[in-house]
Design an enzyme around this catalytic site. Structure first.
Site, PDB file in Angstrom:
ATOM      1  N   GLU A 125       6.796  -0.518  -4.881  1.00  0.00           N
ATOM      2  CA  GLU A 125       5.519  -0.969  -5.460  1.00  0.00           C
ATOM      3  C   GLU A 125       4.358  -0.240  -4.785  1.00  0.00           C
ATOM      4  O   GLU A 125       3.449   0.262  -5.449  1.00  0.00           O
ATOM      5  CB  GLU A 125       5.366  -2.486  -5.281  1.00  0.00           C
ATOM      6  CG  GLU A 125       6.318  -3.283  -6.164  1.00  0.00           C
ATOM      7  CD  GLU A 125       6.319  -4.779  -5.886  1.00  0.00           C
ATOM      8  OE1 GLU A 125       6.748  -5.522  -6.772  1.00  0.00           O
ATOM      9  OE2 GLU A 125       5.908  -5.209  -4.790  1.00  0.00           O
ATOM     10  N   THR A 154       5.627 -12.385 -13.174  1.00  0.00           N
ATOM     11  CA  THR A 154       4.376 -12.120 -13.899  1.00  0.00           C
ATOM     12  C   THR A 154       4.426 -10.729 -14.530  1.00  0.00           C
ATOM     13  O   THR A 154       4.125 -10.564 -15.727  1.00  0.00           O
ATOM     14  CB  THR A 154       3.167 -12.232 -12.947  1.00  0.00           C
ATOM     15  OG1 THR A 154       3.326 -13.389 -12.120  1.00  0.00           O
ATOM     16  CG2 THR A 154       1.866 -12.363 -13.722  1.00  0.00           C
ATOM     17  N   GLY A 214       5.721  -8.489  -2.179  1.00  0.00           N
ATOM     18  CA  GLY A 214       7.061  -8.232  -1.672  1.00  0.00           C
ATOM     19  C   GLY A 214       7.917  -9.455  -1.467  1.00  0.00           C
ATOM     20  O   GLY A 214       9.021  -9.348  -0.934  1.00  0.00           O
TER      21      GLY A 214
END
Ligand code: 5RP
Length: 252
Positions: free
Chosen positions: A124, A48, A116
């Site tokens: 992140e 995404t 994750g």
């Protein structure tokens, strides 16, 4: 937290069969509308987030965005951004990020996340927790009633040393929720998956709701040998959900 559903847009186009990837792209493009010239932007990881990075690069190439600095959340995104010519930096040089855009594996009703499953949770979390705004982009399949509710993995990054011991301790922490765990491996060769940071991933699966997320987080992080877990509690400032019936923006 107060949850606002700020835009229930009209159906995207009921006559067209949208794929899951179309929905991911729609959410990603919507998020990129919030990127303004001069911003420091956290660039997420996954299928995404990849659309968001493509879109930012496209707008830069068209001159519609200028002076963007990207902070990639993985080596994979770093490579993508370099190949597209997005100027990059890191948290050492840009400790405050204006906006991060990333996908998620699960989103609960309070906008807590599991991330994750792509293995990039540590970078992140470092970048997204340093961001003034963190927009999460998902298709509707990622919505769950509670963290762990998809019954898919909740990843935990651990140091390779005695990983099996860490696995046992993690599983016993959540025995009350019917937890099982396994070392993540590459499908191709069965070897342990290695993160960008040289660590391993233990994937935890829960049969039941684990309850208070903050308590669960603290308990995990107290274990020596654990680097980080994939629960992103209270970090998302908004979530853009693309579904076949339209785009919804959930904000805190
Ligand atoms: C990677 C991630 C991803 O954001 C998450 O796995 C969602 O990926 P995708 O957009 O491919 O479904 O956390 O570590």
């Amino acid at each position: 937290p107060t949850l606002m559903v700020s835009s229930a847009a009209p159906p995207l186009c009921p006559s067209v069969n949208l794929t899951q990837d179309d929905l991911k792209k729609i959410a990603a493009y919507k998020a990129v509308e919030h990127v303004k010239s001069g911003m420091v932007v956290g660039l997420g990881t996954g299928s995404t987030a990849k659309h968001a990075v493509d879109r930012i690069a496209h707008l830069l190439q068209q001159g519609k965005l200028k002076d963007i600095v990207g902070i990639p959340t993985s080596t994979k995104t770093h490579e993508q951004a370099v190949s597209l010519g997005i100027p990059l930096s890191n948290l050492d040089s840009h400790p405050v990020v204006d906006l991060a855009i990333d996908g998620a594996d699960e989103v609960d009703p309070e906008l807590n996340l599991v991330k994750g499953r792509g293995g990039s949770l540590l970078r992140e979390k470092m970048i997204e927790s340093a961001s003034k705004k963190f927009i999460v982009i998902v298709d509707e399949s990622k919505l769950v009633n509670y963290v762990g509710g998809s019954r898919l993995a909740m990843p935990v990054e651990v140091i390779p040393f005695c990983w099996n011991h860490s696995l046992t301790r993690l599983v016993s922490l959540f025995a009350y929720a019917g937890c099982v765990g396994e070392l993540r491996k590459y499908a191709e060769n069965g070897e342990a998956f290695v993160t960008d940071n040289g660590n391993y991933i233990i994937d935890l699966y829960f049969e039941k709701d684990i309850g208070d997320l903050k308590e669960a987080s603290d308990a995990i992080l107290r274990l020596p040998g654990i680097v980080e877990h994939g629960m992103f509690i209270g970090l998302a400032t908004s979530v853009i959900v693309a579904g076949v019936d339209g785009v919804t923006v959930k904000s805190k």
